[in-house]
Enzyme design. Structure first.
Site, short mmCIF file in Angstrom:
data_model
loop_
_atom_site.label_atom_id
_atom_site.label_comp_id
_atom_site.label_asym_id
_atom_site.label_seq_id
_atom_site.Cartn_x
_atom_site.Cartn_y
_atom_site.Cartn_z
N LYS A 28 49.20 39.18 45.76
CA LYS A 28 49.01 38.31 44.60
C LYS A 28 50.36 38.03 43.92
O LYS A 28 50.65 36.90 43.55
CB LYS A 28 48.02 38.97 43.62
CG LYS A 28 46.59 38.98 44.16
CD LYS A 28 45.65 39.89 43.38
CE LYS A 28 44.29 39.94 44.08
NZ LYS A 28 43.35 40.90 43.50
N GLN A 38 43.44 45.48 38.87
CA GLN A 38 42.98 45.55 40.26
C GLN A 38 41.76 46.47 40.39
O GLN A 38 41.79 47.61 39.95
CB GLN A 38 44.13 46.03 41.17
CG GLN A 38 43.79 46.05 42.64
CD GLN A 38 43.43 44.68 43.22
OE1 GLN A 38 44.06 43.68 42.91
NE2 GLN A 38 42.41 44.62 44.06
N ASP A 43 41.05 36.63 35.98
CA ASP A 43 40.31 37.13 37.15
C ASP A 43 38.80 37.04 36.90
O ASP A 43 38.00 37.34 37.79
CB ASP A 43 40.72 38.59 37.42
CG ASP A 43 40.49 39.02 38.85
OD1 ASP A 43 40.42 38.14 39.74
OD2 ASP A 43 40.37 40.23 39.10
#
Ligand code: NAP
Length: 284
Positions: free
Chosen positions: A55, A99, A122
């Site tokens: 990413k 994450q 996200d």
């Protein structure tokens, strides 16, 4: 027997990221700063380390700054929530990625919900999920949003179709079913307690596999010509769909790798740039 047409996630992702890069450059020209994504990684799980590195590499390639925030495996929920709250309040950070998964002793939901909704690029907070479910403005969960972009790129209109989503996780199966429902699909959400899954899959025009078990969905379960999206990623580049079998039954099929994964990252970048513009209250 005809072979399924592959859905090329790399190409779809490249288009999204090139557009995001143009907007990131506009943002920098107007504000003097790049859009900035904070990447929070707890512990050093090798898969998570790799995902975060991928990413960050994509961010660097497409003109987005990433600020890496590594946290020790032993961190408490309170400490993690406090670190994320600090990032939420930091005006130089436009997007925050925590994450998934975090170690078991941490309350992941509390940590996700410490992300300010305006920076939730996200799409993992309860607020973002509610906004998505109600069709209101907010950031979508990246993997399901990336899958919708794949379907659009291949002219798959979910309206009136029967979509079977296998998996009901908060980051994948559930938001996926909401997005398909919002586009007028008739959605069946399956999980580990679902009875006779193969029979349900056989009635699906669109199948999304989000199970986390290698080659779980068998070719013989599929209705000939179905659109099959494999969101799974298992060790050794193996998806949740038995690719070789599915290729001879499906109409459209995502490969693993090169299908869903790249579009997930592309949507993350796109939403980071959008967040940056919104926080500066300027339009692209
Ligand atoms: P997860 O949280 O473990 O959820 C798995 C889901 O599969 C659960 O809802 C579970 O049901 C269901 N399931 C398990 N066994 C089943 C069975 N025998 N029959 C039907 N359903 C079953 O996993 P996740 O985070 O959603 O991830 C799923 C997969 O997607 C993984 O391979 C992961 O690596 C991949 N993934 C890919 C991306 C990407 O960017 N490409 C992003 C995220 C995840 P219950 O709820 O009943 O337990």
């Amino acid at each position: 027997m005809s072979e399924a047409r592959p859905m090329n996630g790399i190409e779809v992702a490249r288009d999204i990221m090139e557009r995001a890069a143009e907007r990131a450059a506009q943002f920098e020209a107007r504000t003097g700063a790049k859009p900035c994504l904070a990447t929070v990684l707890v512990g050093d799980d090798p898969a998570s380390v790799t995902y975060v590195r991928m990413k960050r590499n994509r961010c660097a390639k497409y003109g987005i700054e990433s600020r890496h925030v590594p946290m020790p495996e032993t961190i408490t929920t309170e400490e993690l929530v406090s670190a994320i709250t600090e990032l939420s309040n930091d005006p130089s950070v436009h997007g925050i990625l925590l994450q998934h998964p975090v170690p078991h002793h941490i309350d992941e939901r509390a940590a996700f919900d410490a992300i300010a909704a305006t920076k939730d690029v996200d799409g993992v907070t309860s607020q973002s999920f509610a906004a998505m479910a109600f069709g209101r403005d907010g950031f979508a969960s990246c993997t399901p949003a990336g899958i919708m972009r794949l379907l659009d790129a291949y002219d798959v209109d979910p309206r009136g179709k029967h979509a079977v989503v296998i998996g009901r996780s908060a980051i994948l199966g559930k938001p996926m079913s909401m997005l398909l429902l919002a586009r007028d699909a008739t959605v069946t959400v399956c999980h580990s307690k679902t009875a006779d899954l193969p029979s349900l899959v056989r009635t699906a025009d669109i199948v999304v596999a989000a199970v986390g078990k290698p080659e779980f969905v068998r070719g013989e379960w599929l209705k000939p010509g179905a659109v099959v999206v494999d969101a799974g990623y298992n060790e050794g580049n193996v998806g949740d769909v038995a690719f070789g079998e599915a290729r001879t039954r499906a109409g459209l099929l995502t490969p693993v790798p090169g299908g869903v994964g790249p579009t997930t990252i592309a949507v993350l970048l796109e939403q980071t740039v959008t967040a940056a513009f919104r926080q500066q209250q300027i339009s692209a």
